[in-house]
Design an enzyme around this catalytic site. Structure first.
Site, mmCIF file in Angstrom:
data_model
loop_
_atom_site.group_PDB
_atom_site.id
_atom_site.type_symbol
_atom_site.label_atom_id
_atom_site.label_comp_id
_atom_site.label_asym_id
_atom_site.label_seq_id
_atom_site.Cartn_x
_atom_site.Cartn_y
_atom_site.Cartn_z
ATOM 1 N N GLU A 34 38.607 4.975 5.252
ATOM 2 C CA GLU A 34 40.028 5.323 4.878
ATOM 3 C C GLU A 34 40.755 4.246 4.769
ATOM 4 O O GLU A 34 40.859 3.091 5.455
ATOM 5 C CB GLU A 34 40.674 5.868 6.283
ATOM 6 C CG GLU A 34 40.887 7.444 6.446
ATOM 7 C CD GLU A 34 41.590 7.715 7.398
ATOM 8 O OE1 GLU A 34 42.623 7.533 7.763
ATOM 9 O OE2 GLU A 34 40.753 8.294 8.502
ATOM 10 N N CYS B 282 49.520 3.541 6.695
ATOM 11 C CA CYS B 282 49.008 3.694 5.440
ATOM 12 C C CYS B 282 49.600 5.059 4.937
ATOM 13 O O CYS B 282 49.786 4.981 3.320
ATOM 14 C CB CYS B 282 47.546 4.073 5.472
ATOM 15 S SG CYS B 282 46.688 5.007 6.783
#
Ligand SMILES: Cc1cc2nc3c(=O)[nH]c(=O)nc-3n(C[C@H](O)[C@H](O)[C@H](O)COP(=O)(O)OP(=O)(O)OC[C@H]3O[C@@H](n4cnc5c(N)ncnc54)[C@H](O)[C@@H]3O)c2cc1C
Length: 1017
Positions: free
Chosen positions: A770, A804
């Site tokens: 990720e 993020c």
């Protein structure tokens, strides 16, 4: 005097003392009177005002009602014709408007319906629309062209609007009040969303000042004569949220220094002008702080002799009775008269949603309508009991409620042997017929005041939608009042009897927030910031000081990594055989332990990672959710093998078995949640783990691994090794026992891991990565600016931009860009950037001073390409955190999406403007950067939403909300392209990647034939 919320109890316990607000005789009278009022009103249906007819025709149960609500909410604020046309076309094709045509005798329904029938034939609503309906309708069928349709609809919306507002400004409203007898007694309300900026707050304050002066001077008020009661005069209602953009319990100090003086000034002015001033009731979260402000107003010696100060109390609130008791005591101790407007409450659905999102232990409001009705009557009785000090004002459009209040009033009169002063209130445009009927039938009806919204049409949208929602509901009295299909007995029933038939006071279809996910798992517990005791406790946790050792002192050596892999691979042999149910129980125990240790983790996250309270609480909740979600998911995945369909005489089973030793590498921005999420997913599926936490946050990781050991994870099954990433990677990835890697962090590191794994001999190993993203939010001109600003602030600057998922690039349709940017500028002004251990802080430090330096460089570079629109200030003190770790939030305007070519992991927001025709190119530019993590969309156009969703690479798309804070199991999270490999964390497919699939096929006929087939009957 301070209001202290009563201790949390169940809904049944809260309602128990209120259950019998009326005697048997009073109940009977209330029923009879209420029914007679409805009967009388129905007989005069042709006199009903436009709005009643309209609300009945376009409810929430029909598509047209919803389409209309959408149009009403957005159309008037859209500056450009093109977008307006698209919205009109979209909403109108989604309804069957013909079915409403002519269904009501009311011109209003017909006018709107015709106005909304955009069928190529069409539609103009000239001014004389009301006076010459027939002529107007004839015109409709003769002309057609788009601008006319648009114009017609805008006008239709204004007609709807004018039914809700009494004037576009206070002068117009007062003129109308003076000439229209039904509006002679009003409480004027200045419309608008809550203040988002200081400038908004000043504007609203000035509007209130002007309104108070004008109302005080108005002819209608003068006509009432000085000898008459203050309550015979028109008054004003104010919203505290309009007076300060940071009106929340957390910002108590600011509320004291800024909001209270403003509120006091308004009260003094109202007192000087001899008019009443009522403080509206808003969200339950703000109840305590609103009472603090109200207490300050009520304790002001300058207004002690004025009886016009009032407060609205929401009966749907489970603290309503405690509030009434508090106000009664306040009036006693201050020796002054106060007014109380009793309402049921306007934000019921939002209260329920917010409580669920926050994982509250109890709802702040009742979950059944009849409970609210009973609470209302109990509060009404309490108000009458205190009527020597309190002036009760009953705001309702419900015939039974009116009748029940009247019967309580007469009981009070009898009890004291004298008169009782009180009034009813209704909303402008609603309840006219009912109150007219009441006036006709009942001699005892007191004065009826009209709550009269004032404001430009574009500002009434939110208000309008709230009214449509409130009255479109099936449980709403207004919705059913005139509907002949619903019997009068059903419309007017006794809420006390209804309560008596219930086995459970809490609504069976509205689970408690912690029970949101049914039997499969508990929702994590959040914090109710509406209660001061919670705020104080959290503040205390943040202030606890911890002396942490330096991160480096925790680092282990490469030899330790080798040893850990060896131990983990040996431990795998036993751990994999442990039944999944036992492994899942360990996760659930860990979740419970973490819940119990919340305070210490809060302190640790604030100290080591610089997390603000809100961020730390959210992260702890996410961690708990990961544990519980993966426990439930593993039971499902590995509980029993999946038996597959096939030919008889054979058995085929698919099972998911663990892979071996997983290497888990997690980042510093979620040192608890991501760290734990990776580990527990691997563990629960039967793998063993060697984990490397982020270099900067080893303490959080070590504390969590201790907790996992305490929950039952054997020490050799989980190894947590703080050290420098590169050194760890070099050793870990060459271990022959390695079975897979799960990683969250930068794209470059993910690519290095990928290449290194690919270069290994032997088995091909899975990598779950990720990574980051250049996340955009696209906002068109149908979006509500206030909502956009709220969502942008939290998405771009929450967690100091170190998520993020954070918003990096705001794309605004040029037509509405400047208004949004101005508001955003103002809202950034009141962001508190500073000490993360202070609860009022919005933006804490970034992770290290060197990260801050990099971010400052990025700002400089981007400013060369674009234009710096805003930098916020840093608080004077930053607590124990060095100033060089702070990056003041920045807003930088750039020309195209291509100008932003890298992710800057901090509170930096880039903004660009686009024209509608450039949207496809913009989407193309966004795709071209290769990232696909999150995308925000703010639009009321379903077509735009669909196009953007289809065209984006983003793994998570958020519409008309902020774009951070994905909830485990609700919004599985993870990107595509450069942003990650999937499967999504917290999603149904995540665990499968930690396992390998195995199939066993058994020929069941080999040992003695196909018995199953042969014994078939
Ligand atoms: C003059 C005036 C001033 C107002 N000021 C305020 C204010 O300051 N703050 C504010 O919040 N509202 C305010 N309102 C709005 C008011 O709350 C609503 O108009 C009122 O709730 C409608 O009640 P009713 O008796 O007319 O209708 P009813 O149809 O009898 O009641 C509808 C109400 O019941 C409640 N309800 C519906 N479903 C449920 C359920 N499942 N569980 C629990 N409760 C449920 C909700 O409160 C809903 O609004 C004001 C209204 C008026 C008339």
């Amino acid at each position: 005097m301070t209001f202290i919320s009563p201790a949390l109890r169940s809904e049944t316990q809260d309602l128990a003392p209120l259950r019998m607000p009326l005697s048997a005789a009073e109940r009977l009278v209330a029923l009879e009177t209420g029914r007679s009022l409805v009967k009388g009103a129905r007989a005069r249906a042709d006199e009903r005002p436009y709005l009643d007819a309209f609300l009945q025709e376009f409810g929430l149960s029909n598509q047209e009602g919803i389409a209309l609500m959408c149009l009403a909410e957005a159309l008037l604020r859209i500056p450009d014709d093109e977008t307006a046309d698209r919205l009109i076309a979209e909403k109108l094709t989604s309804g069957n408007w013909d079915s409403h045509s002519g269904r009501s005798d009311s011109l209003f329904v017909n006018a709107s319906t015709w106005g909304l029938m955009l069928t190529g034939r069409l539609v103009e609503l000239p001014d004389e629309v009301r006076s010459n309906a027939n002529g107007w309708l004839r015109q409709l069928t003769q002309r057609a062209s788009e601008p006319m349709v648009r114009q017609a609809l805008r006008r239709a919306m204004k007609i709807i609007g004018s039914e809700f507002v009494v004037g576009r400004d206070i002068d117009e409203a007062l003129r109308r009040s003076a000439s229209d007898a039904s509006l002679a007694l009003c409480s004027f309300d200045m419309l608008g969303e809550g203040a988002r900026t200081d400038a908004d707050a000043e504007r609203y304050f000035d509007a209130y000042v002007k309104a108070i002066e004008q109302i005080g001077r108005s002819k209608a008020n003068r006509n009432t004569g000085l000898d008459r009661s203050l309550h015979d005069r028109s008054s004003i209602s104010i919203k505290l949220s309009a007076l300060d953009p940071r009106y929340t319990a957390i910002h108590r100090e600011r509320v004291r220094t800024r909001l209270i003086p403003r509120a006091l000034e308004l009260a003094r002015m109202a007192a000087a002008c001899g008019i009443g001033l009522t403080v509206d009731a808003e969200e339950q979260d703000r109840l305590e702080i609103s009472l603090e402000i109200f207490a300050a107003m009520a304790s002001d010696p300058a207004t002690r002799d004025w009886s016009g100060l009032g407060l609205a109390v929401q009966a749907y609130g489970r603290r309503a009775m405690a509030v009434i008791e508090h106000i009664t005591e306040l009036a006693e101790t201050q020796k002054r008269a106060l007014a109380v407007r009793l309402v049921k409450g306007a934000y019921w659905d939002s209260e329920i949603k917010r409580a669920q999102e926050r994982g509250l232990v109890e709802y702040p409001v009742y979950t059944r309508k009849c409970s609210t009705d009973v609470s209302y009557l109990a509060c009404a009785r309490a108000l009458f009991a205190a009527s020597d000090r309190l002036y009760p004002q009953f705001a309702t459009h419900n015939a039974h409620t009116i009748a029940a209040v009247l019967s309580l009033a007469s009981a009070r009169r009898e009890a004291i042997g004298g008169s009782v002063d009180f009034e009813f209130q209704r909303l402008h445009g609603m309840g006219t017929l009912l109150y007219d009927e009441a006036r006709r039938q009942l001699t005892s009806l007191p004065r009826v005041r009209v709550y009269a919204p004032v404001g430009p049409h574009a500002d009434l949208l939110a208000y309008l939608v709230r009214r449509l929602l409130e009255n479109g509901a099936n449980t709403s009295f207004v919705n059913r009042f005139m509907d002949e299909r619903v019997s009068i007995e059903q419309v007017v029933s006794d809420p006390i009897s209804e309560i008596e038939t219930l086995s459970d006071i809490a609504h069976e279809r509205i689970p408690l927030p912690t029970g949101l996910y049914g039997a499969s798992r508990l929702n994590s517990r959040g914090v109710d910031f509406g209660r001061r005791s919670n705020i104080e406790q959290i503040q205390q946790c943040l202030k606890n000081t911890l002396n942490l050792p330096s991160p480096e002192s925790r680092y282990v050596t490469p030899d330790d990594v080798e040893m850990a892999f060896n131990k983990a691979s040996l431990a795998f042999l036993d751990w994999r055989r442990q039944p999944v149910a036992e492994r899942a129980e360990i996760l659930e125990r860990a979740a419970d332990l973490l819940d119990q240790s919340r305070d210490s983790f809060l302190t640790l996250l604030a100290t080591e990672a610089g997390k603000t309270a809100a961020d730390a609480i959210a992260e702890i909740r996410e961690t708990i959710d990961f544990c519980r979600y993966y426990a439930a998911a593993a039971r499902q995945l590995q509980g029993a093998a999946l038996v597959l369909d096939g030919p008889t005489g054979e058995r085929n089973e698919l099972s998911h078995v663990p892979r071996g030793v997983w290497c888990c590498i997690s980042p510093w921005n979620f040192p608890l949640a991501i760290f734990t999420g990776q580990i527990v997913a691997a563990l629960v599926t039967g793998n063993t783990v060697v984990a490397k936490p982020a270099e900067t946050t080893p303490e959080v990781a070590l504390a969590m691994s201790d907790l996992l050991y305490r929950a039952g994870v054997p020490r050799d099954v989980l190894h947590v090794l703080p050290m420098v990433g590169k050194e760890f990677g070099a050793v870990a990835l060459r271990q022959s026992t390695l079975a897979g890697v799960v990683f969250t962090g930068s794209t470059q590191t993910a690519q290095w891991l990928n290449r290194t794994l690919a270069a290994r001999d032997g088995a091909i190993l899975p990598l779950i990565a990720e990574t980051g993203g250049i996340n955009a939010m696209i906002v068109d001109s149908t979006a509500l600016p206030e909502q956009v600003v709220d969502d942008v602030l939290s998405s771009a600057f929450g967690s100091a931009g170190q998520r993020c998922s954070a918003l990096r690039l705001l794309c605004l349709q040029a037509d509405s860009a400047e208004r949004i940017l101005e508001m955003l500028n103002g809202a950034m002004e009141s962001l508190v950037v500073g000490d993360p251990t202070d609860l009022t802080t919005d933006v804490g430090p970034v992770i290290t001073a060197s990260a801050a330096t990099d971010l400052e460089r990025h700002i400089e570079r981007m400013c060369e390409r674009g234009r710096l629109r805003k930098r916020t200030a840093l608080a004077a003190t930053t607590g124990a955190v060095a100033k060089d770790r702070f990056v003041r939030p920045a807003l930088i305007e750039i020309a195209t999406a291509k100008d932003l070519d890298r992710e800057a992991f901090g509170p930096i927001l880039h903004v660009l403007r686009y024209r509608t025709e450039e949207l496809p190119q913009l989407l193309e530019d966004l795709r071209a950067n290769g990232y696909g993590l999150t995308l925000g969309i703010q639009t009321r156009l379903d077509g735009t939403r669909r196009t953007l969703f289809e065209g984006t690479l983003a793994g998570n798309v958020y519409v008309n909300r902020n774009m951070i804070g994905a909830v485990v199991g609700v919004q599985p999270f993870g990107g595509t392209g450069l942003s990650g490999t999937g499967p999504k964390a917290g999603g149904p497919d995540y665990l499968t990647r930690f396992t390998t699939e195995r199939v066993i096929t058994i020929n069941t006929t080999a040992t003695g034939g196909n018995t199953a087939l042969l014994t078939l009957e």
